[in-house]
Design an enzyme around this catalytic site. Sequence first.
Site, PDB file in Angstrom:
ATOM      1  N   LYS A 104      11.653 -37.600  25.340  1.00 36.75           N
ATOM      2  CA  LYS A 104      10.955 -38.785  24.849  1.00 36.75           C
ATOM      3  C   LYS A 104      10.253 -38.508  23.519  1.00 36.75           C
ATOM      4  CE  LYS A 104       6.989 -41.244  24.458  1.00 36.75           C
ATOM      5  NZ  LYS A 104       5.636 -40.839  24.034  1.00 36.75           N
ATOM      6  N   ASP A 142       9.712 -44.422  27.445  1.00 32.95           N
ATOM      7  CA  ASP A 142       8.441 -44.053  28.076  1.00 32.95           C
ATOM      8  C   ASP A 142       8.187 -45.017  29.219  1.00 32.95           C
ATOM      9  OD1 ASP A 142       7.374 -46.481  27.099  1.00 32.95           O
ATOM     10  OD2 ASP A 142       6.932 -45.520  25.195  1.00 32.95           O
TER      11      ASP A 142
END
Length: 211
Positions: free
Chosen positions: A121, A139
């Site tokens: 991420k 996320d």
Amino acid sequence: MLKKERFRRFIEYFTEHYPEPQTELNFSNPFELLTAVILSAQCTDKRINQITPALFARFAEPESLAAASVDEVFSYIRSVSYPNNKAKHLVGMAKAIMERFGGEIPTTLADLQSLPGVGRKTAHVILSVVYNEPTMAVDTHVFRVSHRLGLAPLTATTPLAVEKSLMAYIPKVHVPKAHHWLILHGRYICLARSPKCSICPLLDFCKYPQS
DNA sequence: ATCCCGAGGG
DNA sequence: CCCTCTGGAT
């Protein structure tokens, strides 16, 4: 509604209302962004922005952060989530950048992910925000909103699966912006606990409308 | 009690 | 796959 139509509606709305979305993390160079994103795990951007001015003033580049003690870094970040882990990650990240990348922030997914504290991420956020590459960082907001709006199937139960689903439908030129759009929507309207459906512009095709 | 721009380790 | 790290806001 067909999935393709859902994406069209989503892109159409946000293109008109948020044509130039940006991260809400404050930063002035790639090193500061990388540091802020590592700190942002399970923590609001607002809180990160409260502590980064002093942190960046003390550690303006990887060299000074790499030479710092974990305890000192901890003292600057004690009010964020997981401060012990993050203090270790930040120092380790800076050391790795000095030792393996000549003090420069890496530019590839693999190199970024090789840094302590940097997962898929965070690496995608750097590639997308700094280099405008068409990568989708998934996320908690992107994950939740994608499912609710039917942009990712419920069978996509991992961030990677949601990422692949989104990437298959969003035109590359819109990917960096779509990342921010999904976060904006999740943060201010499609909240995890009490989503503000009454003011949601995409409610008519949402799969999980709350009363 | 739940959530916030997760990552590392078992 | 699971678990842990962990503070602040609501």
